[in-house]
Design an enzyme around this catalytic site. Structure first.
Site, short mmCIF file in Angstrom:
data_model
loop_
_atom_site.label_atom_id
_atom_site.label_comp_id
_atom_site.label_asym_id
_atom_site.label_seq_id
_atom_site.Cartn_x
_atom_site.Cartn_y
_atom_site.Cartn_z
N ASP A 111 13.78 -3.16 -4.02
CA ASP A 111 14.44 -2.81 -2.76
C ASP A 111 15.94 -2.99 -2.78
O ASP A 111 16.60 -2.84 -1.73
CB ASP A 111 13.84 -3.63 -1.63
CG ASP A 111 12.41 -3.21 -1.32
OD1 ASP A 111 12.17 -1.99 -1.23
OD2 ASP A 111 11.54 -4.09 -1.20
N ASP A 171 7.79 4.41 -1.34
CA ASP A 171 9.05 3.89 -0.78
C ASP A 171 10.16 3.85 -1.84
O ASP A 171 11.35 3.96 -1.53
CB ASP A 171 8.88 2.48 -0.23
CG ASP A 171 7.60 2.24 0.54
OD1 ASP A 171 6.56 2.81 0.14
OD2 ASP A 171 7.61 1.46 1.50
N THR A 231 -3.64 3.66 -0.69
CA THR A 231 -2.75 3.70 0.48
C THR A 231 -2.86 2.35 1.16
O THR A 231 -3.66 2.16 2.08
CB THR A 231 -3.11 4.86 1.42
OG1 THR A 231 -2.97 6.10 0.70
CG2 THR A 231 -2.19 4.90 2.64
N TRP A 247 9.06 8.70 3.75
CA TRP A 247 9.79 8.31 2.53
C TRP A 247 9.80 9.47 1.53
O TRP A 247 10.82 9.73 0.88
CB TRP A 247 9.16 7.10 1.88
CG TRP A 247 9.17 5.78 2.59
CD1 TRP A 247 8.14 4.87 2.61
CD2 TRP A 247 10.25 5.17 3.34
NE1 TRP A 247 8.51 3.76 3.34
CE2 TRP A 247 9.80 3.91 3.79
CE3 TRP A 247 11.53 5.58 3.68
CZ2 TRP A 247 10.58 3.04 4.55
CZ3 TRP A 247 12.33 4.72 4.45
CH2 TRP A 247 11.86 3.48 4.87
#
Length: 390
Positions: A111, A171, A231, A247
């Site tokens: 991230d 993401d 998921t 995303w």
């Protein structure tokens, strides 16, 4: 006479309701709220904390700089400054951006792109501060250490739940912008190779035939084959988790902007067209498109991310009808988010801008609460729309 007056009043009311607020006026209204909320928000923070959400007891919830969302508050401050030119907002943007300085050396988390690109990235774009640029380059180099030439993707998480060996989430597409920026700014071909290889591998393995995306693909680190597709934050492994689709749309639209590679544009448009066929009338997605009781929760964060991506995609699409469709749904999403149902009144909502987002429903975490990234992409989408309309 009374009946006639009532009829005329009703007609007048209906006419007034039909007069739609201009997008310029809407944008000004939202940024007025945003400025008030975020100036006050800073008083809730400490030297090493940033906004996260509202806790289960309805109190303000902050995070450390290492929470994946830590870059969104300073990023939103930069957007508010960009629109308002308020020097007090700029001062807060600078202060909260500098909190994230240690993130440039983080190598155990994917991230870094979210954290640095939103904060330092917008800061550099608006000020040209060379110190910000150096932080972005170091952060990109740190992020690239998580890439494997065997799997062809950047590893998302180091924790190995559910038997994972090399988990990669959709993401992660969002973090590629940091790599592409640093590659261009510092003439580093390796960083572009990492970003494009990750995007290509994800395109190949993360998507179903209808262009919906799984949340997570687990790879074998020894030979790179796909071990499983899941998921994790959605209703089921085969369901379309709302924010995951956002995303994906944003990530491939961004990759086309950064590379000019037509396959990314084609993929973004395929995702966009899938979403156009599934979004509710008001444009705000359910937390999961396939949940049996999906209408129980909408996700403002997914709507904001999609709106920002749709606006950008409308500028790239070659088909005029597609361009109009993407811009139209973005406007619808922005109008809905700017309504009283989603937009907070100043002084409420623990000073967040938007209400009604969903973080991780399966784990009962951050459900129907404000989230910092919903605010960030909402403001970004409004600025993009304003620029798109000239």
């Amino acid at each position: 006479m009374k009946e006639k007056w009532l009829l005329l009043s009703l007609i007048g009311f209906l006419i007034s309701c039909s007069k739609q607020e201009s997008m310029d006026a809407l944008t000004a209204r939202v940024f007025t709220v945003a400025e008030q909320q975020y100036l006050t928000m800073d008083t809730r923070l400490e030297v090493t904390t940033l906004p996260q959400s509202i806790a289960s007891d309805s109190t303000f919830k902050s995070s450390t700089i290492y929470w994946w969302c830590s870059g969104f508050y300073p990023g939103s401050l930069w957007y508010i400054y960009e629109y308002t030119q308020n020097e007090a907002v700029k001062t807060l943007a600078e202060k909260n951006t500098l909190k994230l300085d240690p993130i440039q050396y983080v190598t155990n988390d994917h991230d870094v792109g979210f954290q640095l690109n939103c904060s330092y990235g917008n800061g550099f774009r608006l000020t040209g501060n060379e110190d910000y640029k150096k932080v972005l380059y170091q952060g990109a180099q740190s992020l690239a250490t998580r890439f494997s030439s065997v799997t062809g993707v950047i590893r998302s998480w180091d924790f190995l739940r559910r038997g994972w060996k090399y988990p990669v989430i959709i993401d992660n597409m969002m973090n590629l912008e940091l790599l592409m920026f640093a590659s261009k700014a510092f003439d580093n071909d390796t960083l572009e190779y990492v970003a494009r290889t990750h995007a290509n591998t994800t395109l190949k393995n993360h998507f179903r035939k209808d262009y919906s995306s799984y949340h997570l693909v687990d790879y074998d680190p020894e030979d790179g084959h796909v071990r499983s597709r899941q998921t994790v934050q959605g209703y089921s492994n085969e369901s379309s988790w709302g924010r995951g689709q956002a995303w994906a749309l944003y990530g491939y639209t961004m990759m086309f902007r950064m590379t000019g590679d037509e396959k990314y544009l084609e993929h973004a448009e395929n995702i966009a067209d899938m979403l156009l066929s599934r979004l509710p009338v008001d444009g705000i997605p359910y937390w999961d498109f396939d949940a049996p009781n999906g209408n129980e929760y909408r996700d403002a964060s997914a709507g904001a991310i999609m709106a920002s991506a749709f606006v950008e995609l409308s500028g790239f699409a070659t088909d005029e009808k597609a361009r109009q469709n993407y811009l139209s749904i973005a406007e619808k999403q922005l109008r809905t988010l700017a309504s009283s149902h989603y937009l907070a009144e100043p002084g409420t909502n623990c000073n967040f801008i938007l209400k009604h987002s969903v973080g991780n429903l399966p784990e009962k975490s951050e459900v129907d609460v404000p989230l910092s990234y919903a605010d960030y992409y909402f403001l970004e989408a409004l600025l993009r729309y304003k620029k798109a309309m000239g």
